[in-house]
Design an enzyme around this catalytic site. Structure first.
Site, short mmCIF file in Angstrom:
data_model
loop_
_atom_site.label_atom_id
_atom_site.label_comp_id
_atom_site.label_asym_id
_atom_site.label_seq_id
_atom_site.Cartn_x
_atom_site.Cartn_y
_atom_site.Cartn_z
N GLY A 90 14.57 2.22 4.25
CA GLY A 90 14.37 2.33 5.62
C GLY A 90 12.88 3.32 4.69
N GLY A 92 10.18 6.07 3.98
CA GLY A 92 10.47 7.11 3.32
C GLY A 92 9.06 7.92 3.54
N LYS A 113 1.50 5.46 7.43
CA LYS A 113 2.05 5.81 5.37
C LYS A 113 1.65 6.44 4.25
CE LYS A 113 3.54 2.04 1.56
NZ LYS A 113 2.83 0.33 1.44
N ASP A 125 8.35 12.18 -1.89
CA ASP A 125 7.80 13.74 -1.26
C ASP A 125 6.89 12.34 0.54
OD1 ASP A 125 6.48 11.94 -2.02
OD2 ASP A 125 4.83 13.44 -2.86
N GLY A 126 7.31 11.74 0.39
CA GLY A 126 6.73 11.06 1.94
C GLY A 126 5.80 10.88 1.75
N ARG A 176 -1.63 1.12 8.83
CA ARG A 176 -0.72 -0.48 8.55
C ARG A 176 -0.41 -1.04 9.74
NH1 ARG A 176 3.22 -2.11 4.28
NH2 ARG A 176 4.39 -0.81 5.11
N ASP A 248 13.70 -5.60 0.29
CA ASP A 248 12.71 -4.92 1.76
C ASP A 248 11.01 -4.61 1.24
OD1 ASP A 248 13.73 -3.76 -0.47
OD2 ASP A 248 12.41 -1.38 -0.14
N ASN A 249 10.96 -5.87 1.09
CA ASN A 249 9.43 -5.93 0.74
C ASN A 249 9.07 -7.84 1.46
OD1 ASN A 249 8.93 -3.71 0.11
ND2 ASN A 249 9.06 -4.16 -2.42
N ASP A 258 3.28 -4.20 1.59
CA ASP A 258 3.78 -3.40 0.34
C ASP A 258 3.47 -4.17 -0.43
OD1 ASP A 258 5.25 -2.15 2.14
OD2 ASP A 258 7.41 -2.19 1.55
P1 AMP Z 1 8.85 0.33 -2.11
O1 AMP Z 1 9.05 0.83 -3.54
O2 AMP Z 1 7.34 0.72 -1.83
O3 AMP Z 1 9.16 -1.11 -2.54
O4 AMP Z 1 9.75 1.62 -1.46
C1 AMP Z 1 10.74 1.24 -1.21
C2 AMP Z 1 11.01 3.06 -0.85
O5 AMP Z 1 11.52 3.66 -1.71
C3 AMP Z 1 10.93 2.68 0.14
O6 AMP Z 1 13.03 2.96 1.42
C4 AMP Z 1 10.50 3.78 0.34
O7 AMP Z 1 10.03 4.30 1.90
C5 AMP Z 1 11.05 4.17 -0.83
N1 AMP Z 1 9.38 5.30 -1.41
C6 AMP Z 1 8.91 4.83 -1.57
N2 AMP Z 1 7.47 6.06 -2.26
C7 AMP Z 1 8.13 6.39 -1.32
C8 AMP Z 1 7.77 8.67 -1.46
N3 AMP Z 1 6.86 8.76 -2.20
N4 AMP Z 1 8.30 9.19 -0.91
C9 AMP Z 1 9.74 9.53 -0.17
N5 AMP Z 1 9.95 7.90 0.11
C10 AMP Z 1 9.05 6.93 -0.90
MG MG Z 2 8.87 -1.47 1.11
#
Ligand code: AMP
Ligand code: MG
Length: 476
Positions: A90, A92, A113, A125-126, A176, A248-249, A258
């Site tokens: 989801g 995050g 983002k 940390d979002g 985005r 998910d990407n 992504d």
């Molecule tokens: P990604 O590697 O960008 O495809 O992210 C994979 C998952 O990790 C997704 O659910 C993102 O929302 C979550 N995520 C990545 N970085 C962060 C972050 N700094 N804080 C919270 N969630 C993250």
């Molecule tokens: Mg992703």
């Protein structure tokens, strides 16, 4: 605050029920300032760039206030990451502000983002720091200018806050724009919940949005298979390695999404990998078609409860290899200046690629130089190129095109400029120090990748030894 942005939102995803998301606003940031605003994209979306650049606009893009008509939410999805199943991922670190219909009549998601924690943040940390935000801005806009389906960059905002990674870094929020953020992993989430009703609702929503002429889950699958075959072939034609082709990407719309540890290759090698976490080479350049097929098989199995039989789902994804091969041939025939089709073209192209790998040739510069006397200099042993060129000339002799026509056609298929990793790195380093001029120059140059580079010629140069960036890291 007198907030009057007048963004005509029309939020179709928010009209799905709350199984699909968590409604919540972005978390405000301390001191938002504008790093970049994409004027031409704003115009395409029917947004007023001048207003967006004013304090109210910047505040909205930073997530500090919710403009009228927005219905911010974090989307839920699941996914296979490097082959391992994650039942709940989801958004995050992202919030979907809402959707708007652009001047072109198309529907676009506007997503922030790096907009703060959500129920899907797990340990994160979002937030985002300025590095990945600049990277995604540069690489996605470069992809768009190359004509490849991709999410877009509307804005980058500095937050005035510090984000802690290995070291403290300046925070940023990225805006985005995407046809949608529906992923293979979105379908997987509802399939794994055995929520067939939600799966059907998502299928209907997605069909209406991306495949208005298709019918049912099988029609959806067929459509995604075709779009992804085309997309991966286009990546391959520009030496692009996505780096994290997790389910998910991978979008359902067929847009690239992504941009984390991704790169346009310098020296060609089919097993080139960029991600520091991809030690097995799962997502190496040459494996991308197989990995796409694997992801599509996951989509097919998620859709099985709606398709009602394994055989038609299997038949749908079995079309991928042929669709990919013909898209790939179309791309690479254009790159070597062929307008007709001959039986040996695949061998001729692969022979060049093999010699490029052996000869440590720069992917972009070699293709751009074909047909000129500079091509052979790209090879450690130029005579390996000469042998190929003789065969190529024989093949070209079967066509009617004049050399001048051919060269200008080839220049439309072979860019002079790509977003080279070391240049992105230099833009990030300067940006961290508060100087965005390197970033701005790079973005500007990459708007016209097929033109003669002129004063941007330095950006066509492969990295010097001390400029090589061996790995790129996850976009967190
Ligand atoms: P990604 O590697 O960008 O495809 O992210 C994979 C998952 O990790 C997704 O659910 C993102 O929302 C979550 N995520 C990545 N970085 C962060 C972050 N700094 N804080 C919270 N969630 C993250
Ligand atoms: Mg992703």
């Amino acid at each position: 605050m007198p907030m009057s942005l007048n963004i005509p939102f029309d939020n179709s995803y928010a009209r799905l029920d709350d199984r699909f998301y968590t409604k919540m606003a972005p978390t405000p940031v301390k001191a938002p300032t504008l790093i970049a605003l994409n004027q031409s994209l704003a115009a395409q979306l029917g947004l007023d760039a001048a207003t967006l650049g004013e304090p109210d606009g910047v505040a909205a893009l930073a997530g500090n206030f919710t403009p009228d008509g927005a219905e911010p939410l974090a989307q839920v999805y699941a996914g296979h990451q490097f082959g391992g199943w994650s039942p709940r991922l989801g958004d995050g670190r992202a919030i979907l502000l809402g959707e708007i219909i652009g001047r072109d009549g198309e529907r676009y998601d506007i997503q922030l983002k790096g907009s703060g924690p959500t129920p899907y943040s797990r340990m994160g940390d979002g937030r985002a720091w300025v590095g990945p935000v600049l990277r995604e801005y540069i690489v996605s806009e470069a992809m768009h200018a190359l004509g490849v389906p991709t999410t877009r960059a509307l804005a980058a905002i500095a937050t005035g806050e510090t984000v802690i990674r290995e070291t403290p870094l300046p925070g940023a929020v990225f805006t985005r724009v995407a046809a949608s953020h529906i992923r293979v992993g979105t379908f997987q989430y509802f399939a794994s919940q055995q929520d067939t009703e939600a799966l059907a609702a998502l299928t209907d929503h997605t069909l209406a949005r991306h495949f208005p002429d298709a019918k049912g889950a099988l029609g959806l699958l067929d459509g995604v298979v075709a779009k992804q075959a085309n997309l991966i072939a286009r990546w391959m034609g520009f030496g692009f390695v996505h780096g994290v082709m997790n389910t998910d990407n991978m979008t359902i719309s067929g847009e690239t999404i992504d941009y984390g540890p991704c790169a346009y290759m310098d020296r060609y090698h089919p097993m080139q990998v960029f991600s520091s976490i991809d030690q097995q080479g799962r997502y190496a350049y040459g494996r991308q078609p197989d990995m796409a097929m694997w992801n599509l098989a996951q989509l097919a199995s998620a859709l099985l409860p709606l398709i009602g039989g394994v055989a038609p789902a299997q038949a749908s994804i079995d079309r991928f290899p042929d669709l990919f091969r013909s898209a790939w041939l179309r791309v690479f025939r254009a790159k070597i200046g062929l307008q007709s089709e001959a039986a040996n073209d695949t061998d001729l192209i692969n022979d060049l690629l093999d010699r490029m790998a052996q000869g440590q040739a720069d992917f972009t510069n070699t293709f751009r130089a074909l047909g000129t006397d500079k091509a052979r200099d790209e090879f450690v042993d130029p005579s390996t190129y000469d042998d190929w060129e003789r065969n190529w000339r024989d093949r070209l002799a079967t066509e009617k095109t004049t050399p001048q026509e051919r060269l200008s056609e080839m220049h439309r298929a072979n860019p002079a400029l790509i977003a080279r990793t070391h240049r992105i790195e230099q833009a990030i380093q300067a940006g961290v120090a508060g100087d965005f001029s390197v970033f701005e120059r790079l973005v500007k140059a990459l708007e016209t990748p097929f033109a003669e580079p002129g004063e941007m010629i330095d950006l066509t140069r492969p990295p010097l030894n001390d400029e090589v960036v061996p790995q790129t890291f996850c976009g967190t």
